[in-house]
Design a protein around this motif. Structure first.
Motif, PDB file in Angstrom:
ATOM      1  N   GLY A 163       0.819  -1.203   0.000  1.00 32.52           N
ATOM      2  CA  GLY A 163       0.000   0.000   0.000  1.00 32.52           C
ATOM      3  C   GLY A 163       0.851   1.250   0.000  1.00 32.52           C
ATOM      4  O   GLY A 163       2.024   1.209  -0.386  1.00 32.52           O
ATOM      5  N   ILE A 164       0.241   2.358   0.425  1.00 41.35           N
ATOM      6  CA  ILE A 164       0.925   3.652   0.403  1.00 41.35           C
ATOM      7  C   ILE A 164       0.814   4.332   1.762  1.00 41.35           C
ATOM      8  O   ILE A 164      -0.243   4.303   2.394  1.00 41.35           O
ATOM      9  N   PHE A 165       1.929   4.917   2.197  1.00 39.51           N
ATOM     10  CA  PHE A 165       1.993   5.634   3.477  1.00 39.51           C
ATOM     11  C   PHE A 165       3.069   6.705   3.352  1.00 39.51           C
ATOM     12  O   PHE A 165       4.186   6.410   2.924  1.00 39.51           O
ATOM     13  N   GLN A 166       2.734   7.924   3.721  1.00 38.67           N
ATOM     14  CA  GLN A 166       3.670   9.060   3.629  1.00 38.67           C
ATOM     15  C   GLN A 166       4.283   9.136   2.222  1.00 38.67           C
ATOM     16  O   GLN A 166       5.483   9.357   2.073  1.00 38.67           O
ATOM     17  N   GLN A 167       3.464   8.896   1.240  1.00 39.28           N
ATOM     18  CA  GLN A 167       3.840   8.916  -0.177  1.00 39.28           C
ATOM     19  C   GLN A 167       4.752   7.760  -0.589  1.00 39.28           C
ATOM     20  O   GLN A 167       5.149   7.679  -1.753  1.00 39.28           O
ATOM     21  N   TYR A 168       5.103   6.885   0.346  1.00 38.29           N
ATOM     22  CA  TYR A 168       5.984   5.756   0.019  1.00 38.29           C
ATOM     23  C   TYR A 168       5.184   4.503  -0.321  1.00 38.29           C
ATOM     24  O   TYR A 168       4.142   4.237   0.281  1.00 38.29           O
ATOM     25  N   SER A 209       7.121   4.476  10.366  1.00 40.48           N
ATOM     26  CA  SER A 209       7.493   5.882  10.308  1.00 40.48           C
ATOM     27  C   SER A 209       8.936   6.083  10.806  1.00 40.48           C
ATOM     28  O   SER A 209       9.727   6.798  10.169  1.00 40.48           O
ATOM     29  N   ALA A 210       9.280   5.438  11.907  1.00 40.39           N
ATOM     30  CA  ALA A 210      10.647   5.528  12.448  1.00 40.39           C
ATOM     31  C   ALA A 210      11.654   4.909  11.475  1.00 40.39           C
ATOM     32  O   ALA A 210      12.744   5.460  11.253  1.00 40.39           O
ATOM     33  N   TYR A 211      11.258   3.804  10.869  1.00 43.80           N
ATOM     34  CA  TYR A 211      12.122   3.120   9.891  1.00 43.80           C
ATOM     35  C   TYR A 211      12.367   4.016   8.673  1.00 43.80           C
ATOM     36  O   TYR A 211      13.502   4.179   8.217  1.00 43.80           O
ATOM     37  N   ILE A 212      11.318   4.628   8.158  1.00 47.40           N
ATOM     38  CA  ILE A 212      11.445   5.535   7.012  1.00 47.40           C
ATOM     39  C   ILE A 212      12.360   6.701   7.364  1.00 47.40           C
ATOM     40  O   ILE A 212      13.235   7.086   6.587  1.00 47.40           O
ATOM     41  N   LYS A 213      12.164   7.232   8.564  1.00 53.57           N
ATOM     42  CA  LYS A 213      12.982   8.371   9.011  1.00 53.57           C
ATOM     43  C   LYS A 213      14.458   7.993   9.042  1.00 53.57           C
ATOM     44  O   LYS A 213      15.312   8.742   8.556  1.00 53.57           O
ATOM     45  N   ASP A 214      14.754   6.836   9.603  1.00 53.95           N
ATOM     46  CA  ASP A 214      16.149   6.367   9.657  1.00 53.95           C
ATOM     47  C   ASP A 214      16.713   6.145   8.264  1.00 53.95           C
ATOM     48  O   ASP A 214      17.870   6.488   7.987  1.00 53.95           O
ATOM     49  N   LYS A 215      15.908   5.579   7.389  1.00 54.27           N
ATOM     50  CA  LYS A 215      16.363   5.298   6.019  1.00 54.27           C
ATOM     51  C   LYS A 215      16.691   6.582   5.267  1.00 54.27           C
ATOM     52  O   LYS A 215      17.631   6.636   4.486  1.00 54.27           O
ATOM     53  N   THR A 216      15.878   7.605   5.481  1.00 50.58           N
ATOM     54  CA  THR A 216      15.999   8.816   4.674  1.00 50.58           C
ATOM     55  C   THR A 216      16.947   9.833   5.291  1.00 50.58           C
ATOM     56  O   THR A 216      17.362  10.781   4.630  1.00 50.58           O
ATOM     57  N   THR A 217      17.317   9.668   6.575  1.00 50.57           N
ATOM     58  CA  THR A 217      18.222  10.647   7.188  1.00 50.57           C
ATOM     59  C   THR A 217      19.627  10.094   7.394  1.00 50.57           C
ATOM     60  O   THR A 217      20.565  10.856   7.531  1.00 50.57           O
TER      61      THR A 217
END
Lengths: 197, 197
Positions: free
Chosen positions: B84-89, B188-196
């Motif tokens: 699916g889709i979450f935070q545009q991902y 959300s935490a995982y995405i944040k870590d991946k992108t920062t």
């Protein structure tokens, strides 16, 4: 399952598929499925058709490893049939076909499909329809924004999209070779327009 | 189908669901499905479980509107169960559960699931597993990169992920209320870590 053409010439494939597809109306969907296999095999995109949801009532287990479903019913899907990832975008669409000769009737699109596409669009996904017109044998990608505008018009006016409107507002998909319905070209153009306009 | 709690207190729901779920092993998946309904209803994300693919052999049409499937078989899925889709991902994951007491056996993850998650990761999607440990009753999100490292290790060494490794490398998901398995916090935490990072 149709066989994905790897070693055969495109001409043979077209012939073979047309002969083997009994239900003429299924041909368009099969071309999309074939394109999706092509994209996955070449690592261009990962887009799959979702299985049809089934309500299973009775299952028979003759052996531990082999289960036979003896009674089941089709359920109404709550989403569209296709989704996946392309160019890092979440992609979501449904496939439509019409035998009508001058316009695509909006009643072909179900409420739950519209609601789902709207939601995907809202979340930043790429939402659209792939529409095949049987009579002129033309295919178009219709973006969610444009679909929405036609649905809005239908509230008080015309309940269909004329072919000339589709040609003007949609992205044409030409049938070719490898894959025959290379719809990601149109998706790519649609994404480009969305992100640069 | 379990009922999604709208008007009831969280305490009632926990009780009701535990009583109605006969197969204890299904409970974790049901909590994920419940969370997904919550996210769709609140427009937080659009994530659905894919239907199980079925090979239909025989269909009976007593009336034009009612089709009964009389013979069908389960097919092996070629993807994971959820996307699916979450935070545009684009989000893609599978749900795993183990009764083991000290480590999560990697043989629980099938070849086609690993290949699919790898492909999603490569295309810029958010690919992971949600792992529930029955015995300590703990749940973790394990990102694809970390899973990949453990699979690499398994080629010559240990063929499982110890619980302490999971606690260290995974994102803990605490069971709470509304939804009880609010796994998107971990995503959300995982995405944040991946992108920062």
């Amino acid at each position: 399952m149709i066989n994905y053409p790897t070693k055969k010439t495109p001409k043979q494939n077209v012939h073979q598929t047309q002969a083997s597809v009994k239900n003429r109306g299924m041909r368009f969907e099969k071309l999309i499925d074939e394109a999706n296999r092509y994209y996955v095999d070449r690592d261009i995109a990962v887009i799959h058709k979702k299985p049809i949801p089934i309500q299973i009532v009775k299952v028979h287990y003759p052996k531990r490893t082999l289960a036979r479903i003896d009674e089941a019913y089709y359920k109404t899907p709550s989403t569209t049939d296709y989704n996946g990832i392309f160019q890092q975008y979440y992609i979501d669409f449904d496939v439509k076909e019409t035998s009508a000769k001058t316009s695509f009737p909006l009643k072909n699109i179900h409420e739950h499909q519209i609601a789902h596409l709207k939601s995907i669009h809202h979340h930043g996904g790429i939402a659209f329809l792939l529409i095949h017109l049987k009579q002129p044998d033309e295919t178009y990608l219709l973006g969610y924004e444009t679909l929405q505008a036609f649905l809005k018009r239908a509230e008080t006016g015309r309940k269909s999209i004329t072919f000339s409107e589709l040609r003007q507002k949609g992205y044409a998909i030409k049938e070719g070779f490898q894959p025959r319905m290379d719809y990601l070209k149109a998706v790519s153009a649609y994404i480009k327009d969305k992100t640069t306009l």
